[in-house]
Design a protein around this motif. Sequence first.
Motif, PDB file in Angstrom:
ATOM      1  N   PHE A   1       0.831  -1.203   0.000  1.00 12.83           N
ATOM      2  CA  PHE A   1       0.000   0.000   0.000  1.00 12.83           C
ATOM      3  C   PHE A   1       0.868   1.256   0.000  1.00 12.83           C
ATOM      4  N   TYR A   2       1.902   1.279   0.857  1.00 13.02           N
ATOM      5  CA  TYR A   2       2.831   2.419   0.882  1.00 13.02           C
ATOM      6  C   TYR A   2       3.480   2.607  -0.491  1.00 13.02           C
ATOM      7  N   ALA A   3       3.891   1.504  -1.109  1.00 12.08           N
ATOM      8  CA  ALA A   3       4.517   1.596  -2.427  1.00 12.08           C
ATOM      9  C   ALA A   3       3.544   2.182  -3.446  1.00 12.08           C
ATOM     10  N   LEU A   4       2.289   1.797  -3.375  1.00  9.73           N
ATOM     11  CA  LEU A   4       1.272   2.330  -4.294  1.00  9.73           C
ATOM     12  C   LEU A   4       1.032   3.817  -4.055  1.00  9.73           C
ATOM     13  N   VAL A   5       0.876   4.204  -2.797  1.00  8.98           N
ATOM     14  CA  VAL A   5       0.624   5.613  -2.469  1.00  8.98           C
ATOM     15  C   VAL A   5       1.792   6.487  -2.920  1.00  8.98           C
ATOM     16  N   PHE A   6       3.003   6.075  -2.604  1.00 13.72           N
ATOM     17  CA  PHE A   6       4.149   6.911  -2.954  1.00 13.72           C
ATOM     18  C   PHE A   6       4.523   6.786  -4.427  1.00 13.72           C
ATOM     19  N   GLY A   7       4.158   5.694  -5.062  1.00 13.30           N
ATOM     20  CA  GLY A   7       4.308   5.609  -6.517  1.00 13.30           C
ATOM     21  C   GLY A   7       3.402   6.628  -7.201  1.00 13.30           C
ATOM     22  N   THR A   8       2.187   6.755  -6.692  1.00  7.98           N
ATOM     23  CA  THR A   8       1.261   7.764  -7.211  1.00  7.98           C
ATOM     24  C   THR A   8       1.800   9.170  -6.948  1.00  7.98           C
ATOM     25  N   ALA A   9       2.355   9.384  -5.754  1.00  5.24           N
ATOM     26  CA  ALA A   9       2.950  10.694  -5.432  1.00  5.24           C
ATOM     27  C   ALA A   9       4.135  10.991  -6.345  1.00  5.24           C
ATOM     28  N   ALA A  10       4.900   9.961  -6.708  1.00  2.51           N
ATOM     29  CA  ALA A  10       6.042  10.155  -7.609  1.00  2.51           C
ATOM     30  C   ALA A  10       5.565  10.590  -8.995  1.00  2.51           C
ATOM     31  N   VAL A  11       4.503   9.975  -9.491  1.00  2.69           N
ATOM     32  CA  VAL A  11       3.955  10.365 -10.797  1.00  2.69           C
ATOM     33  C   VAL A  11       3.463  11.807 -10.738  1.00  2.69           C
ATOM     34  N   ARG A  12       2.789  12.161  -9.652  1.00  7.06           N
ATOM     35  CA  ARG A  12       2.293  13.538  -9.496  1.00  7.06           C
ATOM     36  C   ARG A  12       3.465  14.527  -9.437  1.00  7.06           C
ATOM     37  N   ALA A  13       4.527  14.168  -8.710  1.00  8.32           N
ATOM     38  CA  ALA A  13       5.699  15.050  -8.609  1.00  8.32           C
ATOM     39  C   ALA A  13       6.395  15.186  -9.954  1.00  8.32           C
ATOM     40  N   LEU A  14       6.433  14.105 -10.716  1.00 14.39           N
ATOM     41  CA  LEU A  14       7.030  14.175 -12.050  1.00 14.39           C
ATOM     42  C   LEU A  14       6.238  15.130 -12.932  1.00 14.39           C
ATOM     43  N   TRP A  15       4.922  15.068 -12.844  1.00 15.11           N
ATOM     44  CA  TRP A  15       4.061  15.957 -13.623  1.00 15.11           C
ATOM     45  C   TRP A  15       4.245  17.408 -13.169  1.00 15.11           C
ATOM     46  N   ALA A  16       4.330  17.630 -11.868  1.00 14.55           N
ATOM     47  CA  ALA A  16       4.480  18.983 -11.330  1.00 14.55           C
ATOM     48  C   ALA A  16       5.864  19.555 -11.597  1.00 14.55           C
ATOM     49  N   ALA A  17       6.847  18.705 -11.839  1.00 15.98           N
ATOM     50  CA  ALA A  17       8.217  19.172 -12.085  1.00 15.98           C
ATOM     51  C   ALA A  17       8.311  19.970 -13.380  1.00 15.98           C
ATOM     52  N   ARG A  18       7.301  19.866 -14.227  1.00 17.05           N
ATOM     53  CA  ARG A  18       7.298  20.676 -15.451  1.00 17.05           C
ATOM     54  C   ARG A  18       7.277  22.159 -15.119  1.00 17.05           C
TER      55      ARG A  18
END
Length: 182
Positions: free
Chosen positions: A66-83
């Motif tokens: 579950f932690y891996a899923l939550v933070f994997g989602t946060a990583a995708v969001r951070a990658l998108w926001a890094a633009r």
Amino acid sequence: MHGPVSAGWLLVALCAVTGGYCLLRMRSAVAEQRRAAGGEALMGFGMAAMAVPAAAVTPPRWAWLFYALVFGTAAVRALWAARASAHHLHHLVGALAMVYMAAVMAAAPGGGHGTGLPLVTGALLGYFAGYVVWAGLRLVPVPATPGAPVRAGATGWGDRPELARACRLSMGIGMFAMLLTV
């Protein structure tokens, strides 16, 4: 987290308080500060949950997934926001570090202590050690220069940049401490 129980509980407290302060920072009038504070609050509370000493509670395997899923989602969001902001690259590294630690713990037999890949763990330790030094140096006050414009006071204690930097510094220290146990 594996290691001394007292150190684990201190890390839980540090991360939870930091996450709570980041929630308060989400009331900022500046949209970018609110978004960054939201990601940092998630990181603080997630780190607090993952740092609970194994002697107190041994989470089941599904919790680590579950932690891996939550933070994997946060990583995708951070990658998108890094633009829009390079600051989100740090959020990306932090989220990926959390995914890595959760994956190591999920792969551990019987919910015991996992052993990570030395190269990945070393690279993350190096990154967070450098980040802690950099963030700490940003907290050192610089003497005012004569004739320099005086910055107007912040509207609220939630918008104070030095508190946000201290928050990021404490989370960097916490991440470094957690990576030492992998």
